[in-house]
Design an enzyme around this catalytic site. Structure first.
Site, PDB file in Angstrom:
ATOM      1  N   LYS A 171       0.880  -1.163   0.000  1.00  0.00           N
ATOM      2  CA  LYS A 171       0.000   0.000   0.000  1.00  0.00           C
ATOM      3  C   LYS A 171       0.932   1.232   0.000  1.00  0.00           C
ATOM      4  O   LYS A 171       1.495   1.612   1.026  1.00  0.00           O
ATOM      5  CB  LYS A 171      -0.889  -0.009   1.249  1.00  0.00           C
ATOM      6  CG  LYS A 171      -1.876   1.136   1.297  1.00  0.00           C
ATOM      7  CD  LYS A 171      -1.279   2.275   2.094  1.00  0.00           C
ATOM      8  CE  LYS A 171      -2.046   3.549   2.130  1.00  0.00           C
ATOM      9  NZ  LYS A 171      -1.793   4.492   1.058  1.00  0.00           N
ATOM     10  N   GLU A 175      10.463   2.503  10.092  1.00  0.00           N
ATOM     11  CA  GLU A 175      11.484   3.524   9.871  1.00  0.00           C
ATOM     12  C   GLU A 175      10.775   4.865   9.803  1.00  0.00           C
ATOM     13  O   GLU A 175       9.900   5.061   8.970  1.00  0.00           O
ATOM     14  CB  GLU A 175      12.272   3.248   8.583  1.00  0.00           C
ATOM     15  CG  GLU A 175      13.198   2.037   8.679  1.00  0.00           C
ATOM     16  CD  GLU A 175      14.210   2.111   9.823  1.00  0.00           C
ATOM     17  OE1 GLU A 175      14.574   3.220  10.267  1.00  0.00           O
ATOM     18  OE2 GLU A 175      14.621   1.038  10.309  1.00  0.00           O
ATOM     19  N   CYS A 202      14.132  11.730   5.057  1.00  0.00           N
ATOM     20  CA  CYS A 202      14.206  11.433   6.490  1.00  0.00           C
ATOM     21  C   CYS A 202      15.624  11.686   7.011  1.00  0.00           C
ATOM     22  O   CYS A 202      15.814  11.926   8.194  1.00  0.00           O
ATOM     23  CB  CYS A 202      13.788  10.004   6.747  1.00  0.00           C
ATOM     24  SG  CYS A 202      14.711   8.866   5.743  1.00  0.00           S
ATOM     25  N   GLU A 225      10.586  17.383  13.486  1.00  0.00           N
ATOM     26  CA  GLU A 225      10.920  17.195  12.075  1.00  0.00           C
ATOM     27  C   GLU A 225      10.042  18.115  11.225  1.00  0.00           C
ATOM     28  O   GLU A 225       8.827  18.079  11.318  1.00  0.00           O
ATOM     29  CB  GLU A 225      10.660  15.733  11.685  1.00  0.00           C
ATOM     30  CG  GLU A 225      11.035  15.444  10.256  1.00  0.00           C
ATOM     31  CD  GLU A 225      10.770  13.992   9.856  1.00  0.00           C
ATOM     32  OE1 GLU A 225       9.662  13.505  10.107  1.00  0.00           O
ATOM     33  OE2 GLU A 225      11.687  13.364   9.301  1.00  0.00           O
TER      34      GLU A 225
HETATM   35  P1  NAP Z   1       2.890   9.045   6.745  1.00  0.00           P
HETATM   36  O1  NAP Z   1       1.850  10.067   6.728  1.00  0.00           O
HETATM   37  O2  NAP Z   1       3.215   8.371   8.008  1.00  0.00           O
HETATM   38  O3  NAP Z   1       2.468   7.990   5.638  1.00  0.00           O
HETATM   39  C1  NAP Z   1       3.236   6.855   5.351  1.00  0.00           C
HETATM   40  C2  NAP Z   1       2.328   5.764   4.818  1.00  0.00           C
HETATM   41  O4  NAP Z   1       1.450   5.310   5.858  1.00  0.00           O
HETATM   42  C3  NAP Z   1       1.430   6.208   3.670  1.00  0.00           C
HETATM   43  O5  NAP Z   1       1.315   5.163   2.762  1.00  0.00           O
HETATM   44  C4  NAP Z   1       0.117   6.466   4.380  1.00  0.00           C
HETATM   45  O6  NAP Z   1      -1.007   6.417   3.540  1.00  0.00           O
HETATM   46  C5  NAP Z   1       0.112   5.353   5.384  1.00  0.00           C
HETATM   47  N1  NAP Z   1      -0.820   5.542   6.512  1.00  0.00           N
HETATM   48  C6  NAP Z   1      -1.388   6.687   6.966  1.00  0.00           C
HETATM   49  N2  NAP Z   1      -2.198   6.432   8.003  1.00  0.00           N
HETATM   50  C7  NAP Z   1      -2.159   5.097   8.227  1.00  0.00           C
HETATM   51  C8  NAP Z   1      -2.781   4.220   9.168  1.00  0.00           C
HETATM   52  N3  NAP Z   1      -3.613   4.682  10.106  1.00  0.00           N
HETATM   53  N4  NAP Z   1      -2.492   2.907   9.108  1.00  0.00           N
HETATM   54  C9  NAP Z   1      -1.636   2.425   8.180  1.00  0.00           C
HETATM   55  N5  NAP Z   1      -1.045   3.207   7.255  1.00  0.00           N
HETATM   56  C10 NAP Z   1      -1.287   4.523   7.280  1.00  0.00           C
HETATM   57  O7  NAP Z   1       4.285   9.636   6.194  1.00  0.00           O
HETATM   58  P2  NAP Z   1       4.534  10.526   4.904  1.00  0.00           P
HETATM   59  O8  NAP Z   1       4.026  11.879   5.168  1.00  0.00           O
HETATM   60  O9  NAP Z   1       4.074   9.807   3.695  1.00  0.00           O
HETATM   61  O10 NAP Z   1       6.133  10.524   4.835  1.00  0.00           O
HETATM   62  C11 NAP Z   1       6.933  11.411   5.524  1.00  0.00           C
HETATM   63  C12 NAP Z   1       7.511  10.788   6.767  1.00  0.00           C
HETATM   64  O11 NAP Z   1       8.241   9.616   6.430  1.00  0.00           O
HETATM   65  C13 NAP Z   1       8.508  11.660   7.485  1.00  0.00           C
HETATM   66  O12 NAP Z   1       8.275  11.618   8.856  1.00  0.00           O
HETATM   67  C14 NAP Z   1       9.851  11.022   7.169  1.00  0.00           C
HETATM   68  O13 NAP Z   1      10.859  11.268   8.107  1.00  0.00           O
HETATM   69  C15 NAP Z   1       9.497   9.601   7.112  1.00  0.00           C
HETATM   70  N6  NAP Z   1      10.498   8.848   6.371  1.00  0.00           N
HETATM   71  C16 NAP Z   1      11.332   8.014   7.065  1.00  0.00           C
HETATM   72  C17 NAP Z   1      12.304   7.283   6.415  1.00  0.00           C
HETATM   73  C18 NAP Z   1      13.199   6.360   7.150  1.00  0.00           C
HETATM   74  O14 NAP Z   1      13.702   5.426   6.533  1.00  0.00           O
HETATM   75  N7  NAP Z   1      13.426   6.535   8.423  1.00  0.00           N
HETATM   76  C19 NAP Z   1      12.426   7.396   5.028  1.00  0.00           C
HETATM   77  C20 NAP Z   1      11.571   8.259   4.353  1.00  0.00           C
HETATM   78  C21 NAP Z   1      10.597   8.967   5.041  1.00  0.00           C
HETATM   79  P3  NAP Z   1      -1.581   7.717   2.745  1.00  0.00           P
HETATM   80  O15 NAP Z   1      -1.333   7.420   1.336  1.00  0.00           O
HETATM   81  O16 NAP Z   1      -3.020   7.778   3.045  1.00  0.00           O
HETATM   82  O17 NAP Z   1      -0.838   8.901   3.221  1.00  0.00           O
END
Ligand code: NAP
Ligand code: MG
Length: 486
Positions: free
Chosen positions: A179, A254, A288, A389
């Protein structure tokens, strides 16, 4: 892109077929540089996610029985297809989330390399012989797949992150339901098409698009999903971890970072400026591992600051598809609003805005979500912009008197993903390596930057303390069986 592909609706990939959702509901994927429609993605239902999991469960039985070499051949083929389609997929990525085309091409090439790395993994060792106390026995470990792996990915690396989860999951004999972030689901669908063209058996790899709260949640809750690998925000990650834990599934999270770069008094300042700019502003700060705090020894503070500001003034902001553009827009409107609200917080809490700080408007920026590269100074560790962040092109300059103070400040956050130092002193390097609470420590190199053959992941609240990529992926995507033969 042609008009036709622009308005196409991208379907789910379910048991080897591209399938329409019964919901009939779609969402437009918008280009953050100009609000053009890139295409449409479906808002699928929980039932469709459950169908994908059940297809993955059935398909895994035969998939796990193939040899590692046979599974690897599919990854090799997928790598070749991705390589052939790299330009098209990179362009799609730029349109969907805004990073510049050269960056998108670099990421796509990385996807190809990751596939090839894991294709070879099917031929590498899978266990150890351990001497038994019984001389007539043979004892060894073997690695077995987990079953169905659920993959949930963010929008900031729409090719690399799905591939660095899918490829190891598959090579070790698991089947996958992914997903992706809705924001970049089209790019992900194009990656899945590469596996389809490679002839991956039906049901081994499935894609279901839709909202996180429906599809992501259903994937987390489905009792036939044996493991969940997630990259994204801390808030969502914790919830997924709790869901997986509650039903005994393996999980890997992550999450965010608040990555520092330390500039020591003995640093090569030109190099430090270059690394700070690249680490902080490439991908519009939406990595990230992006640099968001710059901790500078007071002796070189003014000189460093001057050089940094002069270079930041040279950054060209605009549509990432256009030549000569160095920094693209924020990935969407809500991301832009978040960045602007952090800038406001910085101003309110008494940090001094050194450069940038505004949304870009007028002509070329009119329908896009552009913000200036922004630097605050006089930042102290308690301020919100030094703790949370931001995920945008904003850095906080923090002045310190000694290297010890620098490391203390660097560690004074809840995150621990990546950290970098610029210094020419070997003792400072060693202290930094020893004291820094981060999963990636980098010396005379920017905070962002990951090699696919090395473990990747964070300490503290940046991760569930597991690691991805390289050989480390084996720990998550397999279970160890200890075998005793007499
Ligand atoms: P996000 O809002 O947490 O979304 C990540 C994924 O989770 C998306 O596919 C999202 O779907 C899904 N999601 C949302 N709510 C959910 C729920 N209740 N249950 C299961 N899945 C759910 O993060 P983002 O805004 O896309 O990405 C930015 C974040 O990613 C930043 O905090 C960044 O630091 C982090 N990041 C971390 C790394 C690492 O390796 N440490 C690498 C890259 C990014 P939707 O399509 O609906 O949004
Ligand atoms: Mg978009």
């Amino acid at each position: 892109m042609t008009i036709e592909t622009k308005t196409k609706t991208y379907l789910n990939f379910l048991n080897g077929q591209w399938a329409a959702s019964s919901s009939g509901e779609v969402q437009a994927s918008l280009n953050p540089a100009n609000s053009d429609v890139v295409g449409y993605v479906q808002m699928s239902t929980k039932e469709e996610l459950d169908q994908a999991v059940s297809a993955a469960k059935s398909a895994q039985i035969a998939w796990r029985k193939l040899s590692g070499n046979e599974r690897g051949n599919y990854l090799h083929k997928a790598a070749n297809v991705l390589e052939r389609k790299a330009d098209e997929i990179a362009e799609c990525m730029t349109r969907e989330m805004g990073k510049t085309l050269p960056e998108a091409k670099g990421e796509t090439a990385r996807g190809v390399a990751i596939l090839r790395y894991y294709a070879g993994e099917g031929m590498r060792k899978a266990g150890d012989v351990i001497p038994s106390t019984d001389r007539k026995a043979l004892m060894f470990t073997s690695r077995v797949p987990l079953g169905v792996v659920g993959v949930i990915t963010p929008w900031n690396f729409p090719v690399a992150i799905p591939i660095w989860k899918i490829a190891p999951a598959l090579i070790y004999g698991n089947s996958v339901v992914i997903k992706p972030a809705q924001e970049t689901a089209i790019t992900c669908a194009k990656v899945i098409e590469c596996f389809e063209e490679a002839g991956i058996p039906a049901g081994v790899l499935n894609l279901v698009t839709g909202s996180g709260s429906v599809i992501g949640q259903a994937l987390t809750d489905n009792p036939d999903v044996n493991a969940i690998t997630f990259t994204g925000s801390n808030e969502v990650g914790k919830r997924i971890g709790q869901g997986a834990l509650a039903r005994g599934a393996k999980y890997q999270l992550e999450m965010g970072g608040k990555n520092p770069v330390i500039v020591a008094a003995d640093a090569d300042l030109e190099l430090a400026v270059e690394g700070t700019i690249s680490g902080a502003f490439k991908s519009t700060g939406q990595k990230c591992t992006a640099t968001s705090r710059v901790i500078v020894e007071s002796k070189v503070y003014e000189t460093f600051k001057e050089k940094l500001v002069a270079k930041v003034k040279e950054i060209t902001v605009g549509d990432g598809l256009k030549e000569g553009i160095w920094m693209g827009p924020c990935a969407n409107e809500s991301q832009l609003k978040t960045v602007l609200s952090y800038i406001e917080k910085g101003n309110q809490e008494g940090a001094a805005l050194l450069i940038g700080g505004k949304q870009l408007t007028g002509d070329a920026y009119e329908k896009g979500f552009f913000v200036e590269p922004t630097i605050f100074e006089n930042v102290t560790s308690e301020m919100t912009i030094a703790q949370e962040e931001i995920f945008g092109p904003v850095i906080a300059l923090i002045q310190v008197d000694t290297l010890l103070d620098a490391i203390e400040v660097a560690n004074d956050v809840k995150f621990g993903l990546s950290a970098s130092i610029y210094t020419s002193n070997i003792q400072s390097m060693l202290s930094f390596v020893e004291e820094m609470e981060a999963g990636l420590v980098r010396i005379n190199a920017e905070s962002a930057g990951v090699e696919l053959q090395a473990p990747f992941g964070g300490m503290k609240q940046s991760s569930s303390h597991s690691r991805e990529q390289g050989e480390a992926a084996k720990e998550f995507f397999t279970a160890i069986k200890t075998v005793f033969i007499k």
